[in-house]
Design a protein around this motif. Structure first.
Motif, PDB file in Angstrom:
ATOM      1  N   PRO A 165      44.739  35.220  26.688  1.00 10.61           N
ATOM      2  CA  PRO A 165      43.935  34.940  27.890  1.00 10.61           C
ATOM      3  C   PRO A 165      44.761  34.654  29.132  1.00 10.61           C
ATOM      4  O   PRO A 165      44.347  34.988  30.245  1.00 10.61           O
ATOM      5  CB  PRO A 165      43.106  33.727  27.462  1.00 10.61           C
ATOM      6  N   THR A 166      45.937  34.069  28.956  1.00 13.75           N
ATOM      7  CA  THR A 166      46.784  33.761  30.106  1.00 13.75           C
ATOM      8  C   THR A 166      47.436  35.003  30.705  1.00 13.75           C
ATOM      9  O   THR A 166      48.044  34.931  31.770  1.00 13.75           O
ATOM     10  CB  THR A 166      47.893  32.768  29.705  1.00 13.75           C
ATOM     11  N   SER A 167      47.302  36.153  30.034  1.00 11.67           N
ATOM     12  CA  SER A 167      47.953  37.378  30.500  1.00 11.67           C
ATOM     13  C   SER A 167      46.964  38.423  30.993  1.00 11.67           C
ATOM     14  O   SER A 167      47.296  39.592  31.109  1.00 11.67           O
ATOM     15  CB  SER A 167      48.798  37.978  29.361  1.00 11.67           C
ATOM     16  N   LEU A 168      45.748  37.997  31.282  1.00 10.11           N
ATOM     17  CA  LEU A 168      44.719  38.952  31.655  1.00 10.11           C
ATOM     18  C   LEU A 168      44.939  39.580  33.022  1.00 10.11           C
ATOM     19  O   LEU A 168      44.445  40.676  33.293  1.00 10.11           O
ATOM     20  CB  LEU A 168      43.344  38.281  31.607  1.00 10.11           C
ATOM     21  N   ALA A 169      45.662  38.902  33.893  1.00 10.61           N
ATOM     22  CA  ALA A 169      45.873  39.458  35.236  1.00 10.61           C
ATOM     23  C   ALA A 169      46.600  40.796  35.165  1.00 10.61           C
ATOM     24  O   ALA A 169      46.212  41.763  35.843  1.00 10.61           O
ATOM     25  CB  ALA A 169      46.655  38.467  36.093  1.00 10.61           C
ATOM     26  N   ALA A 170      47.627  40.867  34.334  1.00  9.27           N
ATOM     27  CA  ALA A 170      48.371  42.123  34.202  1.00  9.27           C
ATOM     28  C   ALA A 170      47.489  43.209  33.610  1.00  9.27           C
ATOM     29  O   ALA A 170      47.541  44.375  34.026  1.00  9.27           O
ATOM     30  CB  ALA A 170      49.610  41.903  33.331  1.00  9.27           C
ATOM     31  N   PHE A 171      46.673  42.835  32.643  1.00 10.32           N
ATOM     32  CA  PHE A 171      45.795  43.827  32.032  1.00 10.32           C
ATOM     33  C   PHE A 171      44.734  44.305  33.020  1.00 10.32           C
ATOM     34  O   PHE A 171      44.418  45.493  33.084  1.00 10.32           O
ATOM     35  CB  PHE A 171      45.129  43.244  30.782  1.00 10.32           C
ATOM     36  N   LYS A 172      44.184  43.392  33.794  1.00 10.78           N
ATOM     37  CA  LYS A 172      43.157  43.777  34.765  1.00 10.78           C
ATOM     38  C   LYS A 172      43.728  44.770  35.776  1.00 10.78           C
ATOM     39  O   LYS A 172      43.038  45.716  36.195  1.00 10.78           O
ATOM     40  CB  LYS A 172      42.599  42.552  35.482  1.00 10.78           C
ATOM     41  N   HIS A 173      44.982  44.579  36.160  1.00  6.64           N
ATOM     42  CA  HIS A 173      45.618  45.528  37.076  1.00  6.64           C
ATOM     43  C   HIS A 173      45.664  46.918  36.449  1.00  6.64           C
ATOM     44  O   HIS A 173      45.389  47.924  37.126  1.00  6.64           O
ATOM     45  CB  HIS A 173      47.030  45.055  37.427  1.00  6.64           C
ATOM     46  N   ARG A 174      45.990  46.982  35.157  1.00  8.03           N
ATOM     47  CA  ARG A 174      46.033  48.276  34.474  1.00  8.03           C
ATOM     48  C   ARG A 174      44.649  48.912  34.427  1.00  8.03           C
ATOM     49  O   ARG A 174      44.489  50.116  34.600  1.00  8.03           O
ATOM     50  CB  ARG A 174      46.578  48.103  33.053  1.00  8.03           C
TER      51      ARG A 174
END
Length: 308
Positions: free
Chosen positions: A53-62
């Protein structure tokens, strides 16, 4: 047999996960596509992926920038939560699709079901993780759980004892592990203790069916809890998805809606009642003079509903 389109889609899914991993954050493909990787299935409709959950920003960018066959992503289900740590950390999942032939469907999990602690590893879930994930309410998933248990046994891993679903396989496995190794797994799976008596194959098979019914009912009640908690949200989200056409617009509106209507942790303080209901379901038609209720994996199941 894989078609060219399906092979291209598998490559696209792998590249998506690799891109996230290359940013320094874990990303792990699990469930159906992991079964394809482990040669336990030939085809699957979508890609289940675990993202911390703490890494969702990078995934959302993708998600915002990636295309499949010229199509951009949108949310595909009214029961999808936004890509937000508050809800994904509470066991909800986000459902995203890129239109095309075939469609590229991705389900995102912040917490994989029945996984107590997870830090990620390889691109695909390993056998133990996958076995736990596949312990669902669906009968068709349980042969896969058993097959993964068999693979762990073949590797000499006693954790495979947790997943075997056939009496004959458990009898064979009894000869492969020490008393201490067996007892350690019995702490999670108390049914292993019934080997202390002169149990017959047919009776053990019946006990295994009761235990499996319990697990399937645990998952059923878990899913029903999420469905009930998301009922009002889903009605309003359906209108949003039919009105807004871009992922960014949908994400913003779904986040505002979730803040208003969607609890972040629907299972909080409900583990005891859900386990109680599942136990009643499993034992409803069982002769309890033959099946000891203490053989149900109560503590293990309860822990899956209260992950740390």
């Amino acid at each position: 047999m894989e078609t060219d389109d399906f092979r291209a889609l598998l490559t696209w899914f792998r590249e998506l996960a690799d891109e996230i991993r290359n940013t320094g954050t874990p990303a792990e493909i699990t469930s159906g596509l992991a079964c394809v990787h482990h040669r336990l299935a030939e085809v699957t409709k979508d890609c289940d992926i675990w993202i911390p959950p703490t890494s969702l920003a990078a995934f959302k960018h993708r998600v915002l920038t990636r295309q499949w066959q010229g199509n951009r992503a949108v949310y595909r289900s009214a029961l999808s939560v936004p890509l937000d740590a508050r809800w994904l950390n509470g066991g909800w999942s986000a459902h995203i699709v890129w239109e095309g032939r075939p469609k590229a469907q991705v389900d995102v999990f912040g917490r994989m079901p029945r996984i107590l602690q997870h830090s990620g590893g390889d691109l695909y879930s390993d056998e133990e993780t996958l076995a736990r994930v596949k312990m669902t309410r669906r009968e068709k998933d349980w042969p896969t759980v058993h097959a993964l248990g068999e693979r762990l046994i073949t590797k000499g891993d006693p954790k495979g004892l947790l997943f075997l679903q056939k009496a004959e396989s458990l009898f064979a496995a009894k000869e492969k592990f020490s008393r201490e190794q067996w007892a350690k797994q019995a702490k999670d799976r108390p049914l292993l203790d019934c080997f202390d008596g002169a149990i017959q194959v047919t009776m053990l098979a019946a006990h295994l069916r009761t235990e499996q019914t319990f697990w399937r009912q645990v998952d059923h009640h878990r899913m029903e809890t999420y469905r009930e908690a998301g009922k009002n949200y889903a009605k309003a989200a359906h209108k949003i998805l039919n009105t807004l056409r871009t992922f960014a617009e949908q994400d913003l509106s779904l986040t505002k809606l979730a803040e208003e209507l969607l609890p972040t942790h629907p299972l909080q303080d409900k583990a005891d009642s859900l386990i109680g209901a599942a136990s009643e379901d499993a034992l409803a038609n069982v002769d309890q003079s033959r099946f000891n209720s203490s053989w149900l994996p109560i503590e293990w199941a309860k822990a899956t509903l209260c992950p740390t």
